[in-house]
Design a protein around this motif. Structure first.
Motif, PDB file in Angstrom:
ATOM      1  N   ALA A   1       0.936  -1.097   0.048  1.00 56.44           N
ATOM      2  CA  ALA A   1       0.040  -0.123   0.034  1.00 56.44           C
ATOM      3  C   ALA A   1       0.928   1.050   0.065  1.00 56.44           C
ATOM      4  CB  ALA A   1      -0.923   0.178   1.312  1.00 56.44           C
ATOM      5  N   LEU A   2       1.814   1.150   0.782  1.00 52.31           N
ATOM      6  CA  LEU A   2       2.855   2.424   0.885  1.00 52.31           C
ATOM      7  C   LEU A   2       3.574   2.631  -0.534  1.00 52.31           C
ATOM      8  CD1 LEU A   2       4.104   4.748   2.530  1.00 52.31           C
ATOM      9  CD2 LEU A   2       5.768   3.004   3.324  1.00 52.31           C
ATOM     10  N   GLU A   3       4.017   1.482  -1.171  1.00 49.90           N
ATOM     11  CA  GLU A   3       4.687   1.661  -2.336  1.00 49.90           C
ATOM     12  C   GLU A   3       3.785   2.263  -3.462  1.00 49.90           C
ATOM     13  OE1 GLU A   3       6.186  -2.195  -3.282  1.00 49.90           O
ATOM     14  OE2 GLU A   3       7.703  -2.255  -1.514  1.00 49.90           O
ATOM     15  N   LEU A   4       2.479   1.816  -3.599  1.00 50.60           N
ATOM     16  CA  LEU A   4       1.516   2.204  -4.539  1.00 50.60           C
ATOM     17  C   LEU A   4       1.179   3.526  -4.310  1.00 50.60           C
ATOM     18  CD1 LEU A   4      -0.251  -1.238  -4.906  1.00 50.60           C
ATOM     19  CD2 LEU A   4       0.856  -0.058  -6.774  1.00 50.60           C
ATOM     20  N   PHE A   5       0.932   3.961  -3.068  1.00 46.69           N
ATOM     21  CA  PHE A   5       0.310   5.257  -2.919  1.00 46.69           C
ATOM     22  C   PHE A   5       1.550   6.296  -3.068  1.00 46.69           C
ATOM     23  CE2 PHE A   5       0.250   8.874   0.292  1.00 46.69           C
ATOM     24  CZ  PHE A   5      -0.897   9.409   0.119  1.00 46.69           C
ATOM     25  N   THR A   6       2.864   6.070  -2.805  1.00 49.89           N
ATOM     26  CA  THR A   6       3.955   6.945  -2.912  1.00 49.89           C
ATOM     27  C   THR A   6       4.208   7.044  -4.529  1.00 49.89           C
ATOM     28  OG1 THR A   6       4.860   6.268  -0.677  1.00 49.89           O
ATOM     29  CG2 THR A   6       6.453   7.410  -2.506  1.00 49.89           C
ATOM     30  N   GLU A   7       4.054   5.879  -5.366  1.00 49.83           N
ATOM     31  CA  GLU A   7       4.193   6.092  -6.629  1.00 49.83           C
ATOM     32  C   GLU A   7       3.164   6.474  -7.301  1.00 49.83           C
ATOM     33  OE1 GLU A   7       4.547   2.009  -7.790  1.00 49.83           O
ATOM     34  OE2 GLU A   7       6.598   1.607  -6.546  1.00 49.83           O
ATOM     35  N   HIS A   8       1.829   6.385  -7.038  1.00 50.38           N
ATOM     36  CA  HIS A   8       0.638   6.860  -7.942  1.00 50.38           C
ATOM     37  C   HIS A   8      -0.367   7.621  -7.247  1.00 50.38           C
ATOM     38  CE1 HIS A   8       2.165   3.925 -10.514  1.00 50.38           C
ATOM     39  NE2 HIS A   8       2.167   2.965  -9.799  1.00 50.38           N
ATOM     40  N   GLY A   9      -0.018   8.026  -5.863  1.00 53.29           N
ATOM     41  CA  GLY A   9      -1.172   8.821  -5.197  1.00 53.29           C
ATOM     42  C   GLY A   9      -2.424   7.786  -4.672  1.00 53.29           C
ATOM     43  N   HIS A  10      -3.301   8.453  -4.319  1.00 51.31           N
ATOM     44  CA  HIS A  10      -4.578   7.705  -3.826  1.00 51.31           C
ATOM     45  C   HIS A  10      -5.350   7.578  -4.881  1.00 51.31           C
ATOM     46  CE1 HIS A  10      -8.600   7.438  -1.971  1.00 51.31           C
ATOM     47  NE2 HIS A  10      -7.959   7.623  -0.797  1.00 51.31           N
ATOM     48  N   ALA A  11      -5.610   8.361  -5.824  1.00 52.47           N
ATOM     49  CA  ALA A  11      -6.494   7.879  -7.072  1.00 52.47           C
ATOM     50  C   ALA A  11      -5.859   6.675  -7.692  1.00 52.47           C
ATOM     51  CB  ALA A  11      -6.739   9.016  -7.943  1.00 52.47           C
ATOM     52  N   GLY A  12      -4.780   6.663  -7.878  1.00 49.44           N
ATOM     53  CA  GLY A  12      -3.938   5.541  -8.676  1.00 49.44           C
ATOM     54  C   GLY A  12      -3.668   4.436  -7.933  1.00 49.44           C
ATOM     55  N   THR A  13      -4.256   4.220  -6.712  1.00 46.59           N
ATOM     56  CA  THR A  13      -3.946   3.046  -5.802  1.00 46.59           C
ATOM     57  C   THR A  13      -5.250   2.263  -5.644  1.00 46.59           C
ATOM     58  OG1 THR A  13      -2.082   3.904  -4.834  1.00 46.59           O
ATOM     59  CG2 THR A  13      -3.244   2.198  -3.707  1.00 46.59           C
ATOM     60  N   SER A  14      -5.512   1.193  -5.732  1.00 44.10           N
ATOM     61  CA  SER A  14      -6.634   0.265  -5.569  1.00 44.10           C
ATOM     62  C   SER A  14      -6.233  -0.761  -4.509  1.00 44.10           C
ATOM     63  CB  SER A  14      -7.145  -0.067  -6.643  1.00 44.10           C
ATOM     64  OG  SER A  14      -6.668  -1.282  -7.275  1.00 44.10           O
ATOM     65  N   ILE A  15      -7.464  -1.124  -3.914  1.00 47.22           N
ATOM     66  CA  ILE A  15      -7.194  -2.503  -2.917  1.00 47.22           C
ATOM     67  C   ILE A  15      -6.833  -3.682  -3.951  1.00 47.22           C
ATOM     68  CG2 ILE A  15      -8.677  -4.257  -1.459  1.00 47.22           C
ATOM     69  CD1 ILE A  15      -8.129  -1.646  -0.157  1.00 47.22           C
ATOM     70  N   GLU A  16      -7.273  -3.855  -5.114  1.00 44.31           N
ATOM     71  CA  GLU A  16      -6.996  -5.007  -5.990  1.00 44.31           C
ATOM     72  C   GLU A  16      -5.391  -4.870  -6.368  1.00 44.31           C
ATOM     73  OE1 GLU A  16      -9.479  -2.907  -6.557  1.00 44.31           O
ATOM     74  OE2 GLU A  16     -11.343  -3.969  -6.723  1.00 44.31           O
ATOM     75  N   GLN A  17      -5.088  -3.633  -6.433  1.00 44.95           N
ATOM     76  CA  GLN A  17      -3.535  -3.473  -6.753  1.00 44.95           C
ATOM     77  C   GLN A  17      -2.744  -3.764  -5.599  1.00 44.95           C
ATOM     78  OE1 GLN A  17      -3.816   0.653  -8.068  1.00 44.95           O
ATOM     79  NE2 GLN A  17      -3.218   0.001 -10.165  1.00 44.95           N
ATOM     80  N   ILE A  18      -3.080  -3.514  -4.545  1.00 42.19           N
ATOM     81  CA  ILE A  18      -2.463  -3.597  -3.210  1.00 42.19           C
ATOM     82  C   ILE A  18      -2.434  -5.059  -2.943  1.00 42.19           C
ATOM     83  CG2 ILE A  18      -2.460  -3.314  -0.860  1.00 42.19           C
ATOM     84  CD1 ILE A  18      -3.670  -0.669  -1.334  1.00 42.19           C
ATOM     85  N   ALA A  19      -3.388  -5.860  -2.897  1.00 39.40           N
ATOM     86  CA  ALA A  19      -3.593  -7.297  -2.975  1.00 39.40           C
ATOM     87  C   ALA A  19      -2.721  -8.071  -3.898  1.00 39.40           C
ATOM     88  CB  ALA A  19      -4.970  -7.639  -2.941  1.00 39.40           C
TER      89      ALA A  19
ATOM     90  N   GLY B   1      12.362   8.783  -0.153  1.00 35.75           N
ATOM     91  CA  GLY B   1      10.731   8.239  -0.242  1.00 35.75           C
ATOM     92  C   GLY B   1       9.773   8.634   0.907  1.00 35.75           C
ATOM     93  N   TYR B   2      10.347   8.932   2.021  1.00 33.14           N
ATOM     94  CA  TYR B   2       9.443   9.573   2.828  1.00 33.14           C
ATOM     95  C   TYR B   2       9.034  10.818   2.538  1.00 33.14           C
ATOM     96  CZ  TYR B   2       7.751  10.604   7.619  1.00 33.14           C
ATOM     97  OH  TYR B   2       6.697  10.872   8.981  1.00 33.14           O
ATOM     98  N   ARG B   3       9.825  11.633   2.147  1.00 30.31           N
ATOM     99  CA  ARG B   3       9.250  12.939   1.733  1.00 30.31           C
ATOM    100  C   ARG B   3       8.304  12.805   0.640  1.00 30.31           C
ATOM    101  NH1 ARG B   3      14.806  14.408   1.845  1.00 30.31           N
ATOM    102  NH2 ARG B   3      14.915  14.463  -0.363  1.00 30.31           N
ATOM    103  N   ALA B   4       8.539  11.844  -0.419  1.00 30.05           N
ATOM    104  CA  ALA B   4       7.393  11.888  -1.519  1.00 30.05           C
ATOM    105  C   ALA B   4       6.106  11.244  -1.016  1.00 30.05           C
ATOM    106  CB  ALA B   4       8.101  10.593  -2.518  1.00 30.05           C
ATOM    107  N   MET B   5       6.186  10.400   0.265  1.00 30.33           N
ATOM    108  CA  MET B   5       5.047   9.979   0.546  1.00 30.33           C
ATOM    109  C   MET B   5       4.490  10.946   1.333  1.00 30.33           C
ATOM    110  SD  MET B   5       3.658   9.388   3.911  1.00 30.33           S
ATOM    111  CE  MET B   5       5.175   9.062   5.119  1.00 30.33           C
ATOM    112  N   LEU B   6       5.172  12.058   2.061  1.00 28.25           N
ATOM    113  CA  LEU B   6       4.364  13.068   2.555  1.00 28.25           C
ATOM    114  C   LEU B   6       3.744  13.959   1.640  1.00 28.25           C
ATOM    115  CD1 LEU B   6       6.789  14.480   5.638  1.00 28.25           C
ATOM    116  CD2 LEU B   6       4.675  13.105   5.758  1.00 28.25           C
ATOM    117  N   ALA B   7       4.387  14.009   0.478  1.00 28.23           N
ATOM    118  CA  ALA B   7       3.736  15.011  -0.660  1.00 28.23           C
ATOM    119  C   ALA B   7       2.682  14.541  -1.164  1.00 28.23           C
ATOM    120  CB  ALA B   7       5.015  15.056  -1.834  1.00 28.23           C
TER     121      ALA B   7
END
Length: 207
Positions: free
Chosen positions: A26-44, A111-117
């Motif tokens: 979840a963290l990797e996908l959110f940092t890479e693609h943001g909220h809209a670009g992350t789904s439960i299906e992708q995380i799973a 990576g932490y700064r990217a996540m905060l952004a």
């Protein structure tokens, strides 16, 4: 109603490695693609589990991403307010000062700064995520700062008319502003800056 993460019902015990894999994905996908670009299906899929396994642990995407963000705090401590209550200003400020090197190392990580952004960028479009981040990530540390500054006022280190809430806002704003520079500071530079800001604010004594 979905049981909170960390609880387990009947049947096979929860495997903490599965939780860690889901949070990491979840963290990797959110940092890479943001909220809209992350789904439960992708995380799973990235975690190598089924969607039902994810939903058994977290009831919504916002809840899961907020937990993933909190898991990324690295060396940034989150002392319970009960651990500090009853301490003097000198004792609390020592706890804060000892935590600064770890905080600087974590904040300096790209990576932490990217996540905060991504979190800040989602504050308007997905207020539930920002609310969870505020409650789980920001408030515990803000309470520690408030307690330290309250002790500083009580013991005469700061004047009685000090606006503690405004002082905390200015301290956090200064750190975030420094991280937004085109060439962010490394861990050593950030540690020196954190110490300077915290000293100016009165959260730790001036050396």
């Amino acid at each position: 109603m979905t049981a909170p993460a960390g609880q387990r019902g009947r049947g096979r015990p929860r495997d903490p490695r599965t939780d860690q894999a889901i949070l990491a994905a979840a963290l990797e996908l959110f940092t890479e693609h943001g909220h809209a670009g992350t789904s439960i299906e992708q995380i799973a899929r990235r975690a190598g589990v089924g969607k039902l396994t994810v939903y058994r642990r977290w009831g919504s995407k916002d809840e899961l991403i907020a937990a993933a963000v909190e898991s990324a705090r690295g060396e940034i401590p989150s002392p319970g307010i009960g651990d500090l209550d009853g301490m003097s200003y000198a004792q609390i400020s020592q706890v804060i000062a000892e935590a600064l090197p770890g905080s600087a190392r974590t904040l300096a990580e790209p990576g932490y700064r990217a996540m905060l952004a991504q979190v800040f960028g989602s504050s308007v479009t997905h207020p539930g995520l920002m609310a969870a981040f505020w409650n789980d990530h920001i408030l515990p540390r803000r309470r520690t700062a408030h307690l330290a500054l309250s002790r500083a006022v009580d013991e005469g280190v700061l004047p009685p008319e000090t606006d503690i809430e405004a002082l905390i806002d200015m301290t956090v704003g200064a750190v975030v502003y420094r991280l937004l520079r085109p060439e962010p500071p490394d861990a050593d530079e950030l540690l020196a800056y954190l110490r300077s800001v915290y000293e100016q604010a009165g959260m730790i004594p001036r050396r």
